[in-house]
Motif scaffolding. Structure first.
Motif, PDB file in Angstrom:
ATOM      1  N   ASP A 172      -3.701   2.741  -3.789  1.00 48.79           N
ATOM      2  CA  ASP A 172      -5.093   2.380  -4.079  1.00 48.79           C
ATOM      3  C   ASP A 172      -5.388   0.896  -3.847  1.00 48.79           C
ATOM      4  O   ASP A 172      -6.484   0.423  -4.137  1.00 48.79           O
ATOM      5  CB  ASP A 172      -5.473   2.792  -5.507  1.00 48.79           C
ATOM      6  CG  ASP A 172      -4.640   2.079  -6.571  1.00 48.79           C
ATOM      7  OD1 ASP A 172      -3.697   1.327  -6.214  1.00 48.79           O
ATOM      8  OD2 ASP A 172      -4.930   2.267  -7.766  1.00 48.79           O
TER       9      ASP A 172
ATOM     10  N   VAL B 132     -19.206   3.822   1.992  1.00 53.82           N
ATOM     11  CA  VAL B 132     -19.074   2.628   1.147  1.00 53.82           C
ATOM     12  C   VAL B 132     -19.463   2.979  -0.290  1.00 53.82           C
ATOM     13  O   VAL B 132     -20.601   3.301  -0.566  1.00 53.82           O
ATOM     14  CB  VAL B 132     -19.932   1.448   1.687  1.00 53.82           C
ATOM     15  CG1 VAL B 132     -19.312   0.871   2.946  1.00 53.82           C
ATOM     16  CG2 VAL B 132     -21.366   1.867   1.976  1.00 53.82           C
ATOM     17  N   GLU B 133     -18.474   2.914  -1.174  1.00 51.93           N
ATOM     18  CA  GLU B 133     -18.742   3.269  -2.580  1.00 51.93           C
ATOM     19  C   GLU B 133     -18.877   2.032  -3.454  1.00 51.93           C
ATOM     20  O   GLU B 133     -19.537   2.040  -4.473  1.00 51.93           O
ATOM     21  CB  GLU B 133     -17.567   4.078  -3.150  1.00 51.93           C
ATOM     22  CG  GLU B 133     -17.287   5.389  -2.460  1.00 51.93           C
ATOM     23  CD  GLU B 133     -15.817   5.758  -2.600  1.00 51.93           C
ATOM     24  OE1 GLU B 133     -15.187   5.388  -3.622  1.00 51.93           O
ATOM     25  OE2 GLU B 133     -15.284   6.386  -1.663  1.00 51.93           O
ATOM     26  N   ILE B 134     -18.153   0.980  -3.051  1.00 50.66           N
ATOM     27  CA  ILE B 134     -17.999  -0.179  -3.933  1.00 50.66           C
ATOM     28  C   ILE B 134     -18.777  -1.378  -3.397  1.00 50.66           C
ATOM     29  O   ILE B 134     -18.764  -1.648  -2.187  1.00 50.66           O
ATOM     30  CB  ILE B 134     -16.505  -0.574  -4.038  1.00 50.66           C
ATOM     31  CG1 ILE B 134     -15.667   0.613  -4.527  1.00 50.66           C
ATOM     32  CG2 ILE B 134     -16.309  -1.793  -4.923  1.00 50.66           C
ATOM     33  CD1 ILE B 134     -14.158   0.356  -4.476  1.00 50.66           C
TER      34      ILE B 134
ATOM     35  N   MET C 126      -6.573  -2.462  -2.208  1.00 47.58           N
ATOM     36  CA  MET C 126      -7.660  -2.735  -1.253  1.00 47.58           C
ATOM     37  C   MET C 126      -7.556  -4.181  -0.742  1.00 47.58           C
ATOM     38  O   MET C 126      -7.105  -5.061  -1.455  1.00 47.58           O
ATOM     39  CB  MET C 126      -9.024  -2.559  -1.931  1.00 47.58           C
ATOM     40  CG  MET C 126      -9.299  -1.114  -2.353  1.00 47.58           C
ATOM     41  SD  MET C 126     -10.955  -0.913  -3.073  1.00 47.58           S
ATOM     42  CE  MET C 126     -10.671  -1.486  -4.743  1.00 47.58           C
TER      43      MET C 126
ATOM     44  N   ASN D 177      -9.243   2.954   5.781  1.00 47.92           N
ATOM     45  CA  ASN D 177     -10.305   3.619   5.008  1.00 47.92           C
ATOM     46  C   ASN D 177     -11.347   2.585   4.634  1.00 47.92           C
ATOM     47  O   ASN D 177     -11.020   1.636   3.905  1.00 47.92           O
ATOM     48  CB  ASN D 177      -9.766   4.168   3.674  1.00 47.92           C
ATOM     49  CG  ASN D 177      -8.867   5.361   3.843  1.00 47.92           C
ATOM     50  OD1 ASN D 177      -8.996   6.116   4.809  1.00 47.92           O
ATOM     51  ND2 ASN D 177      -7.944   5.534   2.904  1.00 47.92           N
TER      52      ASN D 177
ATOM     53  N   THR E  88       0.830  -1.216   0.000  1.00 46.26           N
ATOM     54  CA  THR E  88       0.000   0.000   0.000  1.00 46.26           C
ATOM     55  C   THR E  88       0.861   1.261   0.000  1.00 46.26           C
ATOM     56  O   THR E  88       0.473   2.282  -0.566  1.00 46.26           O
ATOM     57  CB  THR E  88      -0.944  -0.026   1.221  1.00 46.26           C
ATOM     58  OG1 THR E  88      -1.718  -1.229   1.173  1.00 46.26           O
ATOM     59  CG2 THR E  88      -1.884   1.171   1.219  1.00 46.26           C
TER      60      THR E  88
ATOM     61  N   ASP F  53     -14.589   1.844   9.934  1.00 45.80           N
ATOM     62  CA  ASP F  53     -14.696   3.285   9.685  1.00 45.80           C
ATOM     63  C   ASP F  53     -14.089   4.091  10.838  1.00 45.80           C
ATOM     64  O   ASP F  53     -13.526   5.162  10.627  1.00 45.80           O
ATOM     65  CB  ASP F  53     -16.169   3.650   9.489  1.00 45.80           C
ATOM     66  CG  ASP F  53     -16.329   5.100   9.045  1.00 45.80           C
ATOM     67  OD1 ASP F  53     -15.604   5.507   8.111  1.00 45.80           O
ATOM     68  OD2 ASP F  53     -17.164   5.820   9.628  1.00 45.80           O
TER      69      ASP F  53
ATOM     70  N   MET G 299     -12.359  -3.388   2.487  1.00 50.75           N
ATOM     71  CA  MET G 299     -13.712  -3.793   2.105  1.00 50.75           C
ATOM     72  C   MET G 299     -14.209  -4.761   3.174  1.00 50.75           C
ATOM     73  O   MET G 299     -13.472  -5.659   3.594  1.00 50.75           O
ATOM     74  CB  MET G 299     -13.678  -4.535   0.779  1.00 50.75           C
ATOM     75  CG  MET G 299     -13.012  -3.782  -0.353  1.00 50.75           C
ATOM     76  SD  MET G 299     -14.141  -2.691  -1.189  1.00 50.75           S
ATOM     77  CE  MET G 299     -14.880  -3.869  -2.330  1.00 50.75           C
TER      78      MET G 299
ATOM     79  N   ASN H 242      -6.880   0.493   2.611  1.00 50.94           N
ATOM     80  CA  ASN H 242      -8.239   0.534   2.053  1.00 50.94           C
ATOM     81  C   ASN H 242      -8.928  -0.794   2.303  1.00 50.94           C
ATOM     82  O   ASN H 242      -8.439  -1.835   1.849  1.00 50.94           O
ATOM     83  CB  ASN H 242      -8.180   0.790   0.553  1.00 50.94           C
ATOM     84  CG  ASN H 242      -7.511   2.106   0.252  1.00 50.94           C
ATOM     85  OD1 ASN H 242      -8.003   3.156   0.647  1.00 50.94           O
ATOM     86  ND2 ASN H 242      -6.361   2.041  -0.406  1.00 50.94           N
TER      87      ASN H 242
ATOM     88  N   ARG I  82     -13.975   1.245   2.298  1.00 49.53           N
ATOM     89  CA  ARG I  82     -14.241   1.537   0.886  1.00 49.53           C
ATOM     90  C   ARG I  82     -15.528   0.923   0.362  1.00 49.53           C
ATOM     91  O   ARG I  82     -16.109   1.404  -0.591  1.00 49.53           O
ATOM     92  CB  ARG I  82     -13.069   1.049   0.009  1.00 49.53           C
ATOM     93  CG  ARG I  82     -11.736   1.756   0.260  1.00 49.53           C
ATOM     94  CD  ARG I  82     -11.806   3.249  -0.058  1.00 49.53           C
ATOM     95  NE  ARG I  82     -12.361   3.517  -1.380  1.00 49.53           N
ATOM     96  CZ  ARG I  82     -11.683   3.400  -2.534  1.00 49.53           C
ATOM     97  NH1 ARG I  82     -10.418   3.028  -2.532  1.00 49.53           N
ATOM     98  NH2 ARG I  82     -12.269   3.674  -3.678  1.00 49.53           N
ATOM     99  N   GLY I  83     -15.935  -0.206   0.959  1.00 48.93           N
ATOM    100  CA  GLY I  83     -17.151  -0.820   0.430  1.00 48.93           C
ATOM    101  C   GLY I  83     -17.351  -2.233   0.927  1.00 48.93           C
ATOM    102  O   GLY I  83     -16.825  -2.612   1.986  1.00 48.93           O
TER     103      GLY I  83
END
Lengths: 399, 399
Positions: free
Chosen positions: B137, B242-244, B139, B197, B132, B191, B165, B163, B199-200
């Motif tokens: 980026d 959560v975007e993904i 994850m 971070n 990382t 979170d 998930m 990042n 992310r999803g």
């Protein structure tokens, strides 16, 4: 399966070495003393050197006591370091399954190579010729006159004489010429061809090796070898220069040497052992444990959310999958295993004597050693919990 | 299976290139024009580039038409060259099964990496942190608060933000936290942790992928994804970042994108295809052929002494063995296959439309592409009978 003194390693004892730390220590020549097996990345292939050395010693002594030669098979380990130890213990040479394995062993200084599978195309004929130029004692097998002719042509073009064994089919129905007249005709042909040296008979019965029960296995092997051996004796009577009769597996190491005529054995799995051989049964009992289970796969528990099961980072790419059974956890009585996918295995804990925790590292006995070893690039050698050496599996992959 | 225009290559057409010739041409930068696939050593892994390129194009178009992201899975190919072509066709990044695969892809310049399997030990935590640091980026997934805490500690020590998930179990019972409150609690924890971070959501249902019959598969996938998607929406409602939502396999590429909420798919096998996926059935018929069978194994007939069968130099170490069925010969109608051992396969010719000869080279469709590719070090790329490129399978093996 009885445990072999391996202790379970708990997650909170995991050391802090990264892969790079381990690799850097190796490359700097510092060695890896102080690296515990739980420091290793998982899945990893581990070899218990005490058990491995005992296995090499056991077969070497047995062969010596029966005055039979030993040319152990490298298809099990694909590792020149293992071959070297087999030679140090008195082996005549090393059997290989493929030309590529033989090339790798030769580059590592291993001599006395016997390639036990038929080859049948220009690529392999040329490579055999090249190998023989540098290692004149290399031997190969034929089971058809066409092969013998093509190999003779390649040998002539390359300015070498190829050492040839006539491969006789022990009713195994895989490779080999039929015993009796067909095999005799082929041997005569090889003997007549000017650029081939007839050396003997190759006869390996994979079906006998895995017959369950010692007596049944003995009967199967004796029946399978009868006609090929009779053919071998007829070749000798004819004056054909056949010195070697090579066969005999880990499963028949204490059967075939009792039969008159066999001059050398090519057992392979005995160095590592696996569940498959363990289940065939020994002379004295339910399990075949003349050789010890020295090879394990180290895995980490990576998910632990469901009752009665734990998910591991070792799946279809970490173990052989050609047998009806999966790997067996070391040291957790009553625990089972099922496949969880390419990179996942499921440890089944219903009825297990102990629980496991997220992050814990566990060892597993592989179902079948040869195709398991073939999945890895290195063998981590251990004594107790310490990693003491790393051997590259140089002959894996297809070349 | 329908043939794909591949022609059988007869033994008498075999060219004279040795492995060294092929390798020397590659290393000298001369390329391998003029090398025919029958010149290659066997067993070898072949990729029909026309079919492969069509597969990449088909999925890229489909994803674009559904406005869904594509992060194809590299566990199928383990080959940066394939990943590069997937990115060129519009993929957001590459999914990997392991940290080691991600490291290899990163070294080759591939970005947008998502490691889809849980990790749970210091070795892998440290390596994720290091990766990382150079590829911010990247994850990874978690399914337990302990992992999140340990990753937060490793991230703090390494001076990065990881990042993350949240991996939700679609009733697949392999990895993942339970949908609903348990997943929400874990997402809130991730979170809150200062060095992570959120992310999803990661949610992959391997069981859905292989359900036979399109309608049955659609029902299975929709049922499996319902609770995870509801949980994803609740995370959004709570204001969690959560975007993904990543999931979706080759088997459900035309099912899952129709479901509201899924933002990207991680199909892998579509680039190569295999018998396993072919047999699940397509939208329109008995065979699933939306993607073409681009991958084959080239093998030589090395023994031909018995009626109705021929022995090949491709066995347990040349093909995946985790399915109930073996490989299928290309272009010989009615021929079958059975295992002959580690290095041997048996072509069953009873009822076959054509015979084969000693030395002849034949192609086979693999039963399961991922574990088959994992057995090889390189992919030979072909157009028609010509070898036009060679791609190293850099991420195979366990590190």
């Amino acid at each position: 399966m009885s445990t072999t003194g391996k202790t379970l390693v708990r997650g909170d004892q995991i050391g802090g070495y990264s892969l790079e730390d381990v690799e850097a220590r190796l490359e700097s020549g510092k060695g890896i003393s102080g690296v515990c097996k739980t420091d290793l990345p998982t899945p990893s292939l581990l070899l218990d050197l005490d058990l491995f050395e005992a296995n090499i010693e056991t077969l070497a002594r047995h062969a010596a006591s029966r005055s039979i030669g030993l040319r152990p098979h490298s298809k099990t380990h694909k590792c020149p370091e293992v071959a070297r130890r087999q030679l140090e213990a008195g082996a005549l040479g090393i059997s290989t399954a493929t030309v590529s394995e033989a090339e790798t062993m030769a580059r590592a200084g291993i001599s006395g190579l016997l390639i036990t599978s038929e080859i049948a195309d220009p690529n392999k004929f040329q490579r055999l010729v090249r190998l023989t130029r540098h290692h004149p004692d290399t031997m190969a097998v034929v089971d058809h006159p066409w092969q013998a002719e093509k190999m003779n042509e390649a040998a002539e073009a390359g300015g070498v004489r190829l050492n040839i064994m006539v491969d006789i089919d022990p009713a195994n129905r895989r490779t080999g010429v039929e015993a009796g007249e067909p095999a005799l005709r082929l041997a005569r042909k090889v003997d007549r061809l000017p650029h081939l040296n007839l050396r003997g008979v190759h006869c390996y019965c994979g079906k006998s090796s895995h017959v369950h029960g010692f007596e049944e296995r003995r009967r199967h092997s004796m029946k399978s070898l009868a006609a090929p051996l009779e053919t071998f004796f007829r070749m000798k009577q004819e004056g054909l220069p056949v010195e070697i009769f090579s066969g005999c597996s880990t499963g028949t190491y204490n059967i075939d040497p009792e039969i008159e005529g066999i001059t050398e054995m090519q057992a392979g799995s005995y160095v590592f052992m696996d569940l498959d051989y363990r289940l065939i049964g020994g002379r004295g009992g339910e399990f075949y444990d003349d050789f010890k289970s020295a090879l394990t796969v180290l895995s980490t528990v990576t998910s632990r959310n469901l009752p009665g099961q734990a998910t591991l980072d070792a799946g279809l790419k970490a173990f052989s999958t050609d047998r009806a059974f999966g790997p067996q956890p070391v040291g957790i009585e009553g625990a089972g295993f099922r496949w969880g996918g390419d990179e996942h295995g499921i440890l089944v804990l219903d009825g297990a004597a102990a629980d496991v925790r997220l992050g814990e590292k566990l060892e597993f006995y592989p179902p079948h050693c040869d195709p398991t070893v073939n999945l890895y690039d290195r063998i981590y050698c251990t004594r107790g919990d310490q990693v003491v050496d790393v051997w590259p599996i140089l002959a894996r992959g297809h070349r």
